[in-house]
Design a protein around this motif. Structure first.
Motif, PDB file in Angstrom:
ATOM      1  N   GLN A 189       0.844  -1.210   0.000  1.00  0.00           N
ATOM      2  CA  GLN A 189       0.000   0.000   0.000  1.00  0.00           C
ATOM      3  C   GLN A 189       0.865   1.241   0.000  1.00  0.00           C
ATOM      4  O   GLN A 189       0.415   2.331  -0.325  1.00  0.00           O
ATOM      5  N   TYR A 226      -2.044   2.437  -8.212  1.00  0.00           N
ATOM      6  CA  TYR A 226      -1.604   3.786  -8.599  1.00  0.00           C
ATOM      7  C   TYR A 226      -0.107   3.932  -8.375  1.00  0.00           C
ATOM      8  O   TYR A 226       0.524   3.091  -7.739  1.00  0.00           O
ATOM      9  N   HIS A 228       2.981   5.841  -6.758  1.00  0.00           N
ATOM     10  CA  HIS A 228       3.156   6.518  -5.482  1.00  0.00           C
ATOM     11  C   HIS A 228       4.577   7.057  -5.401  1.00  0.00           C
ATOM     12  O   HIS A 228       5.532   6.296  -5.541  1.00  0.00           O
ATOM     13  N   GLY A 403       8.363  12.031   6.569  1.00  0.00           N
ATOM     14  CA  GLY A 403       8.227  11.628   5.163  1.00  0.00           C
ATOM     15  C   GLY A 403       6.811  11.845   4.657  1.00  0.00           C
ATOM     16  O   GLY A 403       5.908  12.219   5.404  1.00  0.00           O
TER      17      GLY A 403
HETATM   18  O1  4AD Z   1      -2.461   9.235   2.484  1.00  0.00           O
HETATM   19  P1  4AD Z   1      -1.859   7.907   2.133  1.00  0.00           P
HETATM   20  O2  4AD Z   1      -2.651   6.692   2.409  1.00  0.00           O
HETATM   21  O3  4AD Z   1      -0.447   7.875   2.880  1.00  0.00           O
HETATM   22  C1  4AD Z   1       0.431   6.836   2.834  1.00  0.00           C
HETATM   23  O4  4AD Z   1       0.319   5.817   2.189  1.00  0.00           O
HETATM   24  C2  4AD Z   1       1.713   7.126   3.575  1.00  0.00           C
HETATM   25  N1  4AD Z   1       2.301   5.846   3.999  1.00  0.00           N
HETATM   26  C3  4AD Z   1       2.621   7.900   2.674  1.00  0.00           C
HETATM   27  C4  4AD Z   1       3.951   8.228   3.293  1.00  0.00           C
HETATM   28  O5  4AD Z   1       3.973   9.000   4.235  1.00  0.00           O
HETATM   29  N2  4AD Z   1       5.033   7.669   2.786  1.00  0.00           N
HETATM   30  O6  4AD Z   1      -1.485   7.910   0.588  1.00  0.00           O
HETATM   31  C5  4AD Z   1      -0.603   8.874   0.079  1.00  0.00           C
HETATM   32  C6  4AD Z   1      -1.176   9.479  -1.187  1.00  0.00           C
HETATM   33  C7  4AD Z   1      -2.529  10.178  -1.008  1.00  0.00           C
HETATM   34  O7  4AD Z   1      -2.368  11.490  -0.522  1.00  0.00           O
HETATM   35  C8  4AD Z   1      -3.076  10.152  -2.410  1.00  0.00           C
HETATM   36  O8  4AD Z   1      -2.510  11.198  -3.175  1.00  0.00           O
HETATM   37  C9  4AD Z   1      -2.552   8.842  -2.940  1.00  0.00           C
HETATM   38  O9  4AD Z   1      -1.450   8.465  -2.138  1.00  0.00           O
HETATM   39  N3  4AD Z   1      -3.580   7.792  -2.896  1.00  0.00           N
HETATM   40  C10 4AD Z   1      -4.248   7.315  -3.954  1.00  0.00           C
HETATM   41  N4  4AD Z   1      -4.205   7.634  -5.266  1.00  0.00           N
HETATM   42  C11 4AD Z   1      -5.022   6.973  -6.104  1.00  0.00           C
HETATM   43  N5  4AD Z   1      -5.875   5.986  -5.726  1.00  0.00           N
HETATM   44  C12 4AD Z   1      -5.958   5.638  -4.424  1.00  0.00           C
HETATM   45  N6  4AD Z   1      -6.788   4.648  -4.059  1.00  0.00           N
HETATM   46  C13 4AD Z   1      -5.114   6.305  -3.468  1.00  0.00           C
HETATM   47  N7  4AD Z   1      -4.938   6.194  -2.145  1.00  0.00           N
HETATM   48  C14 4AD Z   1      -4.000   7.112  -1.815  1.00  0.00           C
END
Ligand code: 4AD
Ligand code: MG
Length: 436
Positions: A189, A226, A228, A403
């Motif tokens: 994820q 997606y 990331h 991060g």
């Molecule tokens: O906010 P999220 O869930 O954060 C994390 O996964 C942290 N572990 C990140 C980190 O600090 N290294 O996801 C980060 C970003 C979101 O703000 C969004 O832009 C994108 O990933 N995202 C998606 N994009 C498309 N489809 C989805 N289902 C998404 N879920 C999250």
């Protein structure tokens, strides 16, 4: 025959101030065609542009005329001729064909005007050649290039974390399970936990990886697969994290405005808008967000997450990305550090895009204390023993660090003004679709 791209040919003619340029050879696909008894018009398309090619029966060989008569939409062809300036043509030039050939005569192209979104997704492998999508791919490539350029300047190392994982980073509800020989594994994820391990070796790291979310929701902003972008830096505090995020977004916007200007214009995005996305960005806390919403007549109970409608209402007040900080800890991940000034909230930040495109970044300072981490894992119903290797990072030289994660397609959707995030992916995967 030496082929050039359509754009190169036109640019050469413009540079040399030539109204006519002889012996130009182009190749690509038939975008449109129309024919009469004496004339055939073929609009040729390649990756760079389109150009109208005119074939006059009276002056070409019988062979060339026969080819011109046969050509149908999406046939692959080559043409040779003279480039003529033509003020009426959309690109300012036209090709008067002397010679042409067909690589492959296409079958009847299934895509015509006014077809349903579902049908276009069924034939995505063909639809991705469309003018709109082609320009989205160009913008996306520049977004990725901007990211790498930015982190090069910042002296970050690009690293390669795993996709097959044994533990969850963002909670169990959106995990994809896979069979891994005798065991069960998950599709990643987020690479965050692995990036955290790597800062002890490289200090500043980033990765661009596929991330997977078994999102049960059908929305315009969720994909199940997606790209990331994630970054992690040792000794970085919360304030520095916020600065890095806004600098990154501003850099991407300026870079894309300069390197994908034409593509943006075709997609209806004025590149000048993106050049205005400069730092500093507005910042508010979750608490302040609730107050703003309340004045708008929207009541959100303290402790509840902001939903899409609320984010949209909030963004009506801003025309730059907004940094929303310090959410209640109950609605955020276990690895986020408590705010020393208010233990109810964590040192996290979501970045919301303007114009209602929603969250583009999720980020935080990380908890460094092994015992607090264990307690937080337990509170969220996780088994700390599943995170043993991660907890070791707090046992062997733990340091302050922070991060973030940025959804590449979320950003592309915003920059290209796309109705749905699906169009930021060549082959989108959503709850209902994994083909083609
Ligand atoms: O906010 P999220 O869930 O954060 C994390 O996964 C942290 N572990 C990140 C980190 O600090 N290294 O996801 C980060 C970003 C979101 O703000 C969004 O832009 C994108 O990933 N995202 C998606 N994009 C498309 N489809 C989805 N289902 C998404 N879920 C999250
Ligand atoms: Mg998030």
């Amino acid at each position: 025959m030496e082929f050039v791209s359509i754009q190169t040919a036109i640019q050469q003619a413009i540079n040399q101030k030539k109204e006519v340029m002889e012996k130009v050879s182009l190749r690509g696909w038939c975008y449109r065609e129309r024919k009469s008894a004496k004339l055939a018009f073929i609009v040729l398309r390649d990756d760079t542009n389109t150009i109208q090619c005119v074939i006059e029966r009276a002056i070409v060989s019988l062979e060339t005329w026969t080819f011109a008569e046969q050509v149908c939409i999406e046939s692959s062809i080559w043409v040779q001729g003279t480039l003529h300036e033509d003020k009426r043509a959309p690109t300012g030039y036209e090709l008067h064909v002397t010679n042409m050939g067909i690589y492959q005569l296409a079958e009847r192209f299934p895509i015509t005007k006014d077809q349903s979104t579902e049908f276009l997704l069924d034939v995505r492998h063909l639809w991705l050649r469309s003018r709109e999508l082609t320009n989205v791919w160009k913008v996306k490539a520049e977004v990725l290039r901007a990211i790498r350029e930015f982190f090069l300047h910042k002296k970050y190392y690009e690293v390669t974390p795993p996709i097959i994982t044994a533990s969850s980073c963002e909670g169990g509800s959106t995990l994809f399970k896979i069979k891994y020989f005798e065991d069960e594994a998950y599709l990643s994820q987020s690479a965050q936990l692995y990036l955290e391990a790597m800062i002890f070796s490289l200090k500043r790291v980033y990765a661009i990886t596929p991330s997977f979310r078994a999102e049960p929701s059908k929305t315009n902003r969720h994909l199940t697969e997606y790209w990331h972008l994630e970054g992690e830096e040792a000794f970085m505090n919360f304030e520095q994290l916020l600065s890095l995020e806004q600098e990154l977004i501003s850099f991407i916007c300026t870079w894309v405005a300069e390197h994908a200007e034409e593509a943006l214009k075709i997609l209806g995005r004025d590149p000048e808008d993106l050049k205005k996305i400069i730092t500093p960005f507005p910042r508010i806390s979750y608490e302040e967000a609730l107050e703003i919403l309340k004045k708008d007549g929207i009541d959100v109970m303290w402790g509840k997450d902001l939903r899409t409608v609320e984010e949209e209402a909030l963004m009506k007040h801003y025309d730059k990305p907004l940094l929303v900080t310090r959410y209640p800890k109950e609605i955020k991940a276990f690895y986020m550090k408590d705010d020393p000034n208010d233990k109810r909230v964590v040192l996290c930040c979501d970045v919301l895009a303007p114009e209602g495109y929603g969250e583009i970044i999720g980020s935080s300072e990380r908890e460094t204390d092994v015992n607090i981490l264990i307690a937080k894992l337990k509170a969220q119903g996780e088994k700390p023993e599943h995170y043993n290797w991660y907890l070791d990072l707090r046992r062997f030289g733990s340091v302050q660090h922070s991060g973030f994660g940025l959804g590449v397609e979320r950003v592309v959707r915003w920059l290209c003004k796309l109705e749905s995030i699906r169009d930021a992916m060549p082959f989108p995967r959503t709850i209902k679709r994994m083909t083609p």
